[in-house]
Design a protein around this motif. Structure first.
Motif, PDB file in Angstrom:
ATOM      1  N   CYS A 166       0.831  -1.208   0.000  1.00 50.65           N
ATOM      2  CA  CYS A 166       0.000   0.000   0.000  1.00 50.65           C
ATOM      3  C   CYS A 166       0.864   1.256   0.000  1.00 50.65           C
ATOM      4  N   PHE A 167       0.612   2.121  -0.976  1.00 49.98           N
ATOM      5  CA  PHE A 167       1.209   3.450  -1.019  1.00 49.98           C
ATOM      6  C   PHE A 167       0.822   4.218   0.246  1.00 49.98           C
ATOM      7  N   THR A 168       1.749   4.989   0.796  1.00 51.24           N
ATOM      8  CA  THR A 168       1.471   5.774   2.004  1.00 51.24           C
ATOM      9  C   THR A 168       0.781   7.083   1.633  1.00 51.24           C
ATOM     10  N   PRO A 169      -0.524   7.203   1.930  1.00 50.09           N
ATOM     11  CA  PRO A 169      -1.229   8.447   1.605  1.00 50.09           C
ATOM     12  C   PRO A 169      -0.788   9.573   2.519  1.00 50.09           C
ATOM     13  N   GLU A 170      -0.773  10.789   1.976  1.00 47.87           N
ATOM     14  CA  GLU A 170      -0.362  11.950   2.757  1.00 47.87           C
ATOM     15  C   GLU A 170      -1.506  12.927   2.984  1.00 47.87           C
ATOM     16  N   GLY A 171      -2.718  12.579   2.524  1.00 48.47           N
ATOM     17  CA  GLY A 171      -3.853  13.464   2.699  1.00 48.47           C
ATOM     18  C   GLY A 171      -5.161  12.730   2.513  1.00 48.47           C
ATOM     19  N   ALA A 172      -6.275  13.460   2.690  1.00 49.95           N
ATOM     20  CA  ALA A 172      -7.646  12.917   2.610  1.00 49.95           C
ATOM     21  C   ALA A 172      -7.839  11.853   3.687  1.00 49.95           C
ATOM     22  N   PHE A 173      -8.794  10.919   3.489  1.00 46.73           N
ATOM     23  CA  PHE A 173      -8.945   9.823   4.456  1.00 46.73           C
ATOM     24  C   PHE A 173      -9.203   8.493   3.743  1.00 46.73           C
ATOM     25  N   TYR A 174      -8.303   8.205   2.789  1.00 47.59           N
ATOM     26  CA  TYR A 174      -8.390   6.957   2.034  1.00 47.59           C
ATOM     27  C   TYR A 174      -7.018   6.299   1.940  1.00 47.59           C
ATOM     28  N   VAL A 175      -7.038   4.975   1.877  1.00 50.61           N
ATOM     29  CA  VAL A 175      -5.861   4.220   1.449  1.00 50.61           C
ATOM     30  C   VAL A 175      -6.252   3.474   0.183  1.00 50.61           C
ATOM     31  N   PHE A 176      -5.240   3.152  -0.634  1.00 50.78           N
ATOM     32  CA  PHE A 176      -5.487   2.563  -1.950  1.00 50.78           C
ATOM     33  C   PHE A 176      -4.549   1.368  -2.145  1.00 50.78           C
ATOM     34  N   PRO A 177      -4.798   0.277  -1.374  1.00 55.37           N
ATOM     35  CA  PRO A 177      -3.889  -0.863  -1.433  1.00 55.37           C
ATOM     36  C   PRO A 177      -3.989  -1.635  -2.743  1.00 55.37           C
ATOM     37  N   CYS A 178      -2.866  -2.224  -3.125  1.00 55.53           N
ATOM     38  CA  CYS A 178      -2.811  -3.082  -4.305  1.00 55.53           C
ATOM     39  C   CYS A 178      -3.265  -4.488  -3.905  1.00 55.53           C
ATOM     40  N   ILE A 179      -4.214  -5.055  -4.659  1.00 61.41           N
ATOM     41  CA  ILE A 179      -4.722  -6.394  -4.336  1.00 61.41           C
ATOM     42  C   ILE A 179      -4.377  -7.396  -5.435  1.00 61.41           C
ATOM     43  N   LYS A 180      -3.388  -7.063  -6.264  1.00 60.24           N
ATOM     44  CA  LYS A 180      -3.023  -7.955  -7.366  1.00 60.24           C
ATOM     45  C   LYS A 180      -2.527  -9.303  -6.868  1.00 60.24           C
ATOM     46  N   SER A 181      -1.934  -9.328  -5.672  1.00 54.45           N
ATOM     47  CA  SER A 181      -1.442 -10.590  -5.113  1.00 54.45           C
ATOM     48  C   SER A 181      -2.561 -11.581  -4.848  1.00 54.45           C
ATOM     49  N   SER A 182      -3.799 -11.101  -4.765  1.00 55.32           N
ATOM     50  CA  SER A 182      -4.947 -11.993  -4.524  1.00 55.32           C
ATOM     51  C   SER A 182      -5.359 -12.753  -5.782  1.00 55.32           C
ATOM     52  N   LYS A 183      -4.823 -12.334  -6.944  1.00 51.71           N
ATOM     53  CA  LYS A 183      -5.160 -12.933  -8.242  1.00 51.71           C
ATOM     54  C   LYS A 183      -6.618 -12.702  -8.632  1.00 51.71           C
ATOM     55  N   MET A 184      -7.240 -11.724  -7.994  1.00 52.96           N
ATOM     56  CA  MET A 184      -8.627 -11.356  -8.318  1.00 52.96           C
ATOM     57  C   MET A 184      -8.657  -9.974  -8.940  1.00 52.96           C
TER      58      MET A 184
END
Length: 388
Positions: free
Chosen positions: A314-332
């Motif tokens: 997961c990229f470290t967000p520096e603002g707002a109130f969201y995180v945007f993790p990568c889920i490609k490892s789930s193969k979905m």
């Protein structure tokens, strides 16, 4: 009656919001924990609510002037001076709107002609492209990358500029990634725009929610004030989503056109909300905003730590109130991940492709929720991934 022949082709071609779609799916699931909507779990600060009650009791419920209450516009002007060091004439360069959403809509409508191109960094807030398309404009995605911390760079932007480019939309702090652009990074973008007729629409609705350096507006950068429309509002940082109040500031020739559209579409923003917002911009409430921001920061750190423990990059967000993790490892795919998470673990998050095709392989998680909800939801996500 054949409604298919009657309805607007542009409206029929619009895709429903991916956020609302998953919110609606989640609404039918028992014991759901939804981290899908960007709505603060804090109550609107008490002084704001108290002022609204006072105004109602005094019966001040008539229309205001089209552009908004003069004392509120003056307070907004002062707010801009203090926060981004920009001087806007309260009576000619500020319009009070029905949320930041209306401000975005009428700003785009005031700018875009049929065939005009609007560059939109992606992943991005779901409304930008549809609004551009409804005006007859062409939305041009500028794909930002996790390796660039989801920031717009000159290398991404320059090849997209053509003689049809009318505007660039900037949204930092960003929804859905939480990315923030610093002064030097904005300066690099501004360097490409000076000397052109390209207008920047800077959506700064999360400007009070940065975790580190204070927010910088591109309107502050040399040569950009005269080519920038700044949109902001009270929904996010002030926990006033339901009050439906925002504001837009720009040079007078632009706000003159924005105001005409606002006059015909809206008349004026909610009167009680406007009076209450004057109180919101006072120091007592701004202090509460800072307290809420500090709590969001605590949640941000907790969610990042847990996601990495779970095994999601997961990229470290520096603002707002969201995180945007990568889920490609789930193969979905993003949609499959979110759909199964709802039905198998009763947790709702938003697929990344709701924010543009470049969001595929990611999901958006809002941490505008209590630590109790976040703790439970992340435990369920961990269980969900362990079953795969």
């Amino acid at each position: 009656m054949d409604y298919n022949k009657i309805l607007s082709e542009r409206s029929k071609n619009l895709q429903p919001s991916g956020i609302r779609k998953f919110f609606d799916i989640a609404a039918g699931v028992p014991d759901i924990i939804s981290l899908s909507v960007g709505e603060p779990d804090f109550k609107t600060p008490y002084p704001i609510r108290k002022e609204a009650i006072r105004i109602l009791e005094k019966g001040k419920t008539n229309y205001t002037g089209n552009s908004g209450l003069s004392p509120l516009k003056a307070a907004v002007s002062d707010y801009f001076k203090r926060t981004i060091n920009c001087n806007y004439d309260p009576e000619g360069e500020i319009v009070i709107t029905v949320g930041g959403s209306e401000a975005i809509d009428i700003s785009i409508r005031a700018l875009v002609n049929y065939g005009d191109e609007v560059i939109i960094p992606e992943p991005c807030f779901v409304s930008y492209s549809p609004i551009v398309e409804l005006t007859g404009g062409v939305a041009i995605p500028a794909v930002t990358r996790a390796e660039d911390n989801f920031k717009l760079t000159p290398e991404i932007l320059k090849p997209l500029i053509t003689d049809k480019t009318k505007a660039l939309i900037l949204s930092f702090p960003n929804n859905p990634t939480g990315a923030v652009m610093r002064r030097d990074e904005l300066e690099a973008v501004a360097k490409l725009l000076r000397g052109t007729n390209i207008i920047v629409l800077s959506d700064e609705i999360y400007s009070e929610l940065t975790y580190g350096e204070p927010h910088v507006s591109i309107a502050q950068i040399d040569g950009m004030y005269e080519r920038t429309i700044v949109v902001n509002g009270f929904s996010k940082a002030f926990a006033m989503t339901g009050w439906r109040l925002g504001f837009v500031a720009a040079p007078a020739p632009i706000t003159e056109q924005i105001l005409k559209i606002h006059q015909y579409a809206i008349m004026c923003s909610p009167t009680v909300s406007q009076y209450a917002a004057i109180t919101a911009l006072g120091e007592e409430c701004l202090s509460e905003v800072r307290t809420m921001a500090a709590e969001y920061d605590n949640r941000r750190k907790f969610v990042l730590k847990r996601l990495r423990e779970i095994g999601l990059d997961c990229f470290t967000p520096e603002g707002a109130f969201y995180v945007f993790p990568c889920i490609k490892s789930s193969k979905m795919s993003s949609k499959e991940f979110c759909t199964r998470l709802i039905h198998e673990k009763s947790v709702a998050v938003v697929p990344g492709d709701a924010f543009g095709e470049s969001g595929e392989g990611f999901v958006r998680i809002s941490y505008a929720y209590s630590m109790k909800h976040l703790t439970t939801a992340l435990a369920r996500i961990e269980e969900f991934l362990k079953r795969e």
